[in-house]
Design an enzyme around this catalytic site. Sequence first.
Site, mmCIF file in Angstrom:
data_model
loop_
_atom_site.group_PDB
_atom_site.id
_atom_site.type_symbol
_atom_site.label_atom_id
_atom_site.label_comp_id
_atom_site.label_asym_id
_atom_site.label_seq_id
_atom_site.Cartn_x
_atom_site.Cartn_y
_atom_site.Cartn_z
ATOM 1 N N TYR A 102 0.849 -1.194 0.000
ATOM 2 C CA TYR A 102 0.000 0.000 0.000
ATOM 3 C C TYR A 102 0.881 1.238 0.000
ATOM 4 O O TYR A 102 0.772 2.119 0.847
ATOM 5 C CB TYR A 102 -0.931 -0.023 1.214
ATOM 6 N N VAL B 178 2.846 3.008 -3.437
ATOM 7 C CA VAL B 178 2.702 3.919 -4.573
ATOM 8 C C VAL B 178 1.508 3.518 -5.442
ATOM 9 O O VAL B 178 0.512 4.223 -5.518
ATOM 10 C CB VAL B 178 4.000 3.957 -5.405
ATOM 11 N N ALA C 241 12.395 -3.808 -4.534
ATOM 12 C CA ALA C 241 13.179 -4.419 -3.459
ATOM 13 C C ALA C 241 12.266 -5.146 -2.479
ATOM 14 O O ALA C 241 12.617 -6.202 -1.952
ATOM 15 C CB ALA C 241 13.996 -3.353 -2.729
ATOM 16 N N GLN D 293 9.469 -6.656 -3.206
ATOM 17 C CA GLN D 293 9.060 -7.926 -3.812
ATOM 18 C C GLN D 293 10.131 -8.990 -3.602
ATOM 19 O O GLN D 293 9.816 -10.147 -3.293
ATOM 20 C CB GLN D 293 8.785 -7.720 -5.299
ATOM 21 N N HIS E 83 4.981 -3.831 -12.956
ATOM 22 C CA HIS E 83 6.348 -3.511 -13.360
ATOM 23 C C HIS E 83 7.018 -4.836 -13.713
ATOM 24 O O HIS E 83 6.857 -5.821 -12.993
ATOM 25 C CB HIS E 83 7.078 -2.829 -12.198
ATOM 26 N N GLY F 156 0.855 6.322 -9.005
ATOM 27 C CA GLY F 156 -0.387 5.941 -8.358
ATOM 28 C C GLY F 156 -1.294 7.138 -8.118
ATOM 29 O O GLY F 156 -2.522 7.043 -8.252
ATOM 30 N N ASP G 122 10.599 1.534 -19.056
ATOM 31 C CA ASP G 122 10.232 2.258 -17.840
ATOM 32 C C ASP G 122 11.461 2.798 -17.114
ATOM 33 O O ASP G 122 11.497 3.972 -16.724
ATOM 34 C CB ASP G 122 9.445 1.334 -16.912
ATOM 35 N N GLU H 141 6.678 28.066 -16.876
ATOM 36 C CA GLU H 141 6.088 28.189 -18.205
ATOM 37 C C GLU H 141 5.987 26.828 -18.893
ATOM 38 O O GLU H 141 5.015 26.545 -19.602
ATOM 39 C CB GLU H 141 6.910 29.159 -19.071
#
Length: 349
Positions: free
Chosen positions: A38, A40, A102, A104, A125, A154, A209, A249
């Site tokens: 819980y 990103v 990391a 995971q 990912h 997210g 990515d 800008e």
Amino acid sequence: MKKICIGDVEEHVVDRAEWPLEKAREVMKNETIAILGYGVQGPAQALNLRDNGFNVILGQSKESKRGWDKALADGWKPGETLFSIPEATERATVTQFLLSDAGQKACWPEVKPHLKEGDALYFSHGFSIAFKELTGVIPPPNIDVILVAPKGSGTTVRRHFLEGRGINSSYAVFQDFTGRALERTIALGIGIGSGYLFETTFEKEVYSDLTGERGVLMGAIYGLWLAQYDVLRSNGHSPSEAFNETVEEATQSLYPLIGENGMDWMYANCSTTAQRGALDWFKRFYEASKPVFEQLYESVKTGKEAQRTIDANSRPDYREQLDKELAEIRDSEMWRAGAVVRSLRPERQ
């Protein structure tokens, strides 16, 4: 599945016209989806799925107090919809593995034993699978392994959902054990709020990515901004002027217009002086930066960036060091100027 052709390249895309939300719900009607993490992507995808009527539970470690407290604040109830990571995985038919890369690697031994035959293991990912030699995340052969990767943070995924907009996402199937992997993937992609989905692979997703994050999305753009800001300041321009001409800008005027109409439209609709300068100078920046991007892509492809990420994020003092690096940026003159300039925008008065 719709085909699009850009030049001589044919791609497959899926949109909401082909896959309305009702169809996605029907595909997933007998599934229990566990969101692990819980941080990103987890909150946005969990809340969007819940709001869209899917059966969602959450797996979160109490040791991660920030994530646990946020889950409670968002209405997840311990013992009903909020569980430990192993228990949530055990209860689920689809496990969305949305911890950090990391994280995971660290939690995989807790997750793998609770994956059951026919389950789906979902990623946003390609990192853990593409760099499995580094992460040790090797799924069992009797499950589906799938990916939906929103092209935004997210925060953006949730904000676009609440505004009734979609976000572009890529999708991939790495392993199809059940024969249902693709329809599960698309249904979940629609469920989390994707506007349309385009096809990729786990490897291509992570290579693009990591290159994008380190390149024009975050790393390169900040480097360019900082360089221009410093040159303007060293030549006597005020912090406010330097920031406005460098960042404000760009983000408040030009980039939104480029997003709506393209760079060719922007070049055709700016002053002749700006037009001439942009056309004369973009090739110089291309020539200067392309070798850097080639080095970057090679570092990504060979796993050097992945190893650096794992090493840094696995240090016990990672959060402390990260806070120092972020504070250095936040406290720099450029972003102190930015805070003041943002506060003066008319909508904030």
